[in-house]
Motif scaffolding. Structure first.
Motif, PDB file in Angstrom:
ATOM      1  N   ALA A   1      -8.657 -24.831  97.626  1.00  0.00           N
ATOM      2  CA  ALA A   1      -7.749 -23.471  97.571  1.00  0.00           C
ATOM      3  C   ALA A   1      -8.341 -22.510  98.451  1.00  0.00           C
ATOM      4  CB  ALA A   1      -7.487 -23.086  96.222  1.00  0.00           C
ATOM      5  N   LEU A   2      -9.638 -22.174  98.361  1.00  0.00           N
ATOM      6  CA  LEU A   2     -10.307 -21.019  99.409  1.00  0.00           C
ATOM      7  C   LEU A   2     -10.139 -21.541 100.866  1.00  0.00           C
ATOM      8  CD1 LEU A   2     -13.451 -20.003  97.176  1.00  0.00           C
ATOM      9  CD2 LEU A   2     -11.444 -18.977  97.288  1.00  0.00           C
ATOM     10  N   VAL A   3     -10.341 -22.695 101.152  1.00  0.00           N
ATOM     11  CA  VAL A   3     -10.219 -22.966 102.453  1.00  0.00           C
ATOM     12  C   VAL A   3      -8.721 -22.612 103.147  1.00  0.00           C
ATOM     13  CG1 VAL A   3     -10.403 -25.053 104.045  1.00  0.00           C
ATOM     14  CG2 VAL A   3     -12.234 -24.594 102.436  1.00  0.00           C
ATOM     15  N   THR A   4      -7.880 -23.256 102.107  1.00  0.00           N
ATOM     16  CA  THR A   4      -6.173 -23.157 102.349  1.00  0.00           C
ATOM     17  C   THR A   4      -6.056 -21.547 102.598  1.00  0.00           C
ATOM     18  OG1 THR A   4      -5.834 -25.151 101.350  1.00  0.00           O
ATOM     19  CG2 THR A   4      -4.131 -23.575 101.907  1.00  0.00           C
ATOM     20  N   LEU A   5      -6.593 -20.724 101.739  1.00  0.00           N
ATOM     21  CA  LEU A   5      -6.398 -19.353 102.027  1.00  0.00           C
ATOM     22  C   LEU A   5      -7.178 -18.658 103.146  1.00  0.00           C
ATOM     23  CD1 LEU A   5      -5.173 -16.797 100.578  1.00  0.00           C
ATOM     24  CD2 LEU A   5      -7.496 -16.592  99.191  1.00  0.00           C
ATOM     25  N   GLU A   6      -8.083 -19.203 103.504  1.00  0.00           N
ATOM     26  CA  GLU A   6      -8.804 -18.774 104.548  1.00  0.00           C
ATOM     27  C   GLU A   6      -7.983 -19.087 105.971  1.00  0.00           C
ATOM     28  OE1 GLU A   6     -13.008 -19.068 106.989  1.00  0.00           O
ATOM     29  OE2 GLU A   6     -12.764 -20.192 105.280  1.00  0.00           O
ATOM     30  N   LEU A   7      -7.482 -20.231 105.868  1.00  0.00           N
ATOM     31  CA  LEU A   7      -6.637 -20.764 107.189  1.00  0.00           C
ATOM     32  C   LEU A   7      -5.300 -20.120 107.013  1.00  0.00           C
ATOM     33  CD1 LEU A   7      -7.375 -24.719 107.177  1.00  0.00           C
ATOM     34  CD2 LEU A   7      -8.151 -22.973 108.822  1.00  0.00           C
ATOM     35  N   VAL A   8      -4.624 -19.591 106.097  1.00  0.00           N
ATOM     36  CA  VAL A   8      -3.508 -18.811 106.199  1.00  0.00           C
ATOM     37  C   VAL A   8      -3.731 -17.408 106.385  1.00  0.00           C
ATOM     38  CG1 VAL A   8      -1.707 -17.713 104.666  1.00  0.00           C
ATOM     39  CG2 VAL A   8      -2.207 -20.289 104.362  1.00  0.00           C
ATOM     40  N   LEU A   9      -4.900 -16.823 106.180  1.00  0.00           N
ATOM     41  CA  LEU A   9      -4.985 -15.335 106.343  1.00  0.00           C
ATOM     42  C   LEU A   9      -5.461 -15.307 107.937  1.00  0.00           C
ATOM     43  CD1 LEU A   9      -7.137 -14.201 103.245  1.00  0.00           C
ATOM     44  CD2 LEU A   9      -4.771 -13.522 103.931  1.00  0.00           C
ATOM     45  N   LEU A  10      -6.402 -16.361 108.266  1.00  0.00           N
ATOM     46  CA  LEU A  10      -6.696 -16.351 109.907  1.00  0.00           C
ATOM     47  C   LEU A  10      -5.570 -16.563 110.615  1.00  0.00           C
ATOM     48  CD1 LEU A  10     -10.222 -18.055 109.700  1.00  0.00           C
ATOM     49  CD2 LEU A  10      -9.819 -15.749 110.213  1.00  0.00           C
ATOM     50  N   SER A  11      -4.735 -17.122 110.270  1.00  0.00           N
ATOM     51  CA  SER A  11      -3.541 -17.387 111.098  1.00  0.00           C
ATOM     52  C   SER A  11      -2.472 -16.161 111.233  1.00  0.00           C
ATOM     53  CB  SER A  11      -2.895 -18.680 110.949  1.00  0.00           C
ATOM     54  OG  SER A  11      -2.255 -18.772 109.607  1.00  0.00           O
ATOM     55  N   ALA A  12      -2.435 -15.732 109.812  1.00  0.00           N
ATOM     56  CA  ALA A  12      -1.701 -14.490 109.722  1.00  0.00           C
ATOM     57  C   ALA A  12      -2.168 -13.397 110.375  1.00  0.00           C
ATOM     58  CB  ALA A  12      -1.219 -14.437 108.417  1.00  0.00           C
ATOM     59  N   LEU A  13      -3.308 -13.173 110.377  1.00  0.00           N
ATOM     60  CA  LEU A  13      -3.890 -11.757 111.061  1.00  0.00           C
ATOM     61  C   LEU A  13      -4.484 -12.100 112.493  1.00  0.00           C
ATOM     62  CD1 LEU A  13      -6.244 -10.720 108.112  1.00  0.00           C
ATOM     63  CD2 LEU A  13      -4.096 -10.159 108.829  1.00  0.00           C
ATOM     64  N   GLY A  14      -4.486 -13.272 112.955  1.00  0.00           N
ATOM     65  CA  GLY A  14      -4.960 -13.757 114.555  1.00  0.00           C
ATOM     66  C   GLY A  14      -3.816 -13.859 115.231  1.00  0.00           C
ATOM     67  N   ILE A  15      -2.518 -13.944 114.992  1.00  0.00           N
ATOM     68  CA  ILE A  15      -1.465 -14.443 115.646  1.00  0.00           C
ATOM     69  C   ILE A  15      -0.847 -13.062 116.056  1.00  0.00           C
ATOM     70  CG2 ILE A  15       0.717 -15.462 116.166  1.00  0.00           C
ATOM     71  CD1 ILE A  15      -0.650 -17.920 114.537  1.00  0.00           C
ATOM     72  N   HIS A  16      -0.775 -12.340 117.124  1.00  0.00           N
ATOM     73  CA  HIS A  16       0.123 -11.145 117.072  1.00  0.00           C
ATOM     74  C   HIS A  16       1.632 -11.351 117.643  1.00  0.00           C
ATOM     75  CE1 HIS A  16      -3.702  -8.959 116.959  1.00  0.00           C
ATOM     76  NE2 HIS A  16      -4.296  -9.694 117.832  1.00  0.00           N
ATOM     77  N   PRO A  17       2.298 -10.599 116.984  1.00  0.00           N
ATOM     78  CA  PRO A  17       3.874 -10.988 117.440  1.00  0.00           C
ATOM     79  C   PRO A  17       4.087 -10.569 118.868  1.00  0.00           C
ATOM     80  CG  PRO A  17       3.609  -9.017 115.865  1.00  0.00           C
ATOM     81  CD  PRO A  17       2.474  -9.608 116.131  1.00  0.00           C
ATOM     82  N   ALA A  18       5.099 -11.031 119.493  1.00  0.00           N
ATOM     83  CA  ALA A  18       5.468 -10.809 120.953  1.00  0.00           C
ATOM     84  C   ALA A  18       5.887  -9.481 121.150  1.00  0.00           C
ATOM     85  CB  ALA A  18       6.387 -11.648 121.277  1.00  0.00           C
ATOM     86  N   ASN A  19       5.241  -8.804 122.358  1.00  0.00           N
ATOM     87  CA  ASN A  19       5.942  -7.652 122.449  1.00  0.00           C
ATOM     88  C   ASN A  19       7.035  -7.393 123.075  1.00  0.00           C
ATOM     89  OD1 ASN A  19       3.239  -6.369 121.555  1.00  0.00           O
ATOM     90  ND2 ASN A  19       2.284  -6.793 123.922  1.00  0.00           N
ATOM     91  N   ALA A  20       8.316  -7.664 122.275  1.00  0.00           N
ATOM     92  CA  ALA A  20       9.478  -7.517 122.589  1.00  0.00           C
ATOM     93  C   ALA A  20       9.898  -6.082 123.098  1.00  0.00           C
ATOM     94  CB  ALA A  20      10.314  -7.763 121.500  1.00  0.00           C
ATOM     95  N   THR A  21      10.760  -5.889 124.162  1.00  0.00           N
ATOM     96  CA  THR A  21      11.318  -4.811 124.526  1.00  0.00           C
ATOM     97  C   THR A  21      12.680  -4.517 124.424  1.00  0.00           C
ATOM     98  OG1 THR A  21      11.420  -5.556 126.741  1.00  0.00           O
ATOM     99  CG2 THR A  21       9.613  -4.496 126.406  1.00  0.00           C
ATOM    100  N   LEU A  22      13.027  -3.499 123.915  1.00  0.00           N
ATOM    101  CA  LEU A  22      14.637  -3.305 123.595  1.00  0.00           C
ATOM    102  C   LEU A  22      15.131  -2.497 124.534  1.00  0.00           C
ATOM    103  CD1 LEU A  22      14.422  -2.514 119.621  1.00  0.00           C
ATOM    104  CD2 LEU A  22      14.988  -4.704 120.856  1.00  0.00           C
ATOM    105  N   SER A  23      16.262  -2.950 125.166  1.00  0.00           N
ATOM    106  CA  SER A  23      17.001  -2.177 126.195  1.00  0.00           C
ATOM    107  C   SER A  23      17.988  -1.422 125.455  1.00  0.00           C
ATOM    108  CB  SER A  23      17.464  -3.054 127.267  1.00  0.00           C
ATOM    109  OG  SER A  23      18.689  -3.833 126.564  1.00  0.00           O
TER     110      SER A  23
END
Length: 97
Positions: free
Chosen positions: A16-38
């Motif tokens: 459970a701890l390893v799974t939680l760590e993987l989820v947190l690392l992937s959620a915090l490590g992946i940045h959303p795309a820098n979308a531009t709105l016209s």
């Protein structure tokens, strides 16, 4: 059998701890795309000016402003319109004068 339950519980806790760590690392490590709105553009039939009876095709552009409005949750916008060729309003129904 009682001796094996704590061992299984530790395996479950570690998993459970390893799974939680993987989820947190992937959620915090992946940045959303820098979308531009016209700025949104709208084409519609409208009167050429205030008090005019002439219907023309107008392009309206709504652009957000970096202006803080006190006591308002709304964002300030700048609205510009210009008369354009009728072909841009070809898919819109022309209002009756």
């Amino acid at each position: 059998m009682i001796l094996h339950q704590p061992k299984n519980m530790w395996k479950f806790a570690i998993l459970a701890l390893v799974t939680l760590e993987l989820v947190l690392l992937s959620a915090l490590g992946i940045h959303p795309a820098n979308a531009t709105l016209s700025n949104p553009e709208f084409y519609a039939w409208n009167f050429a000016s205030v008090g005019s009876n002439e219907l023309v095709c107008k392009k309206t552009v709504v652009a957000p402003q970096d202006l803080v409005l006190p006591s308002s949750p709304m964002q300030a916008v700048n609205i510009n319109s210009a008369i354009v060729d009728d072909k841009f309003c070809a898919n819109s129904t022309k209002p009756v004068k």
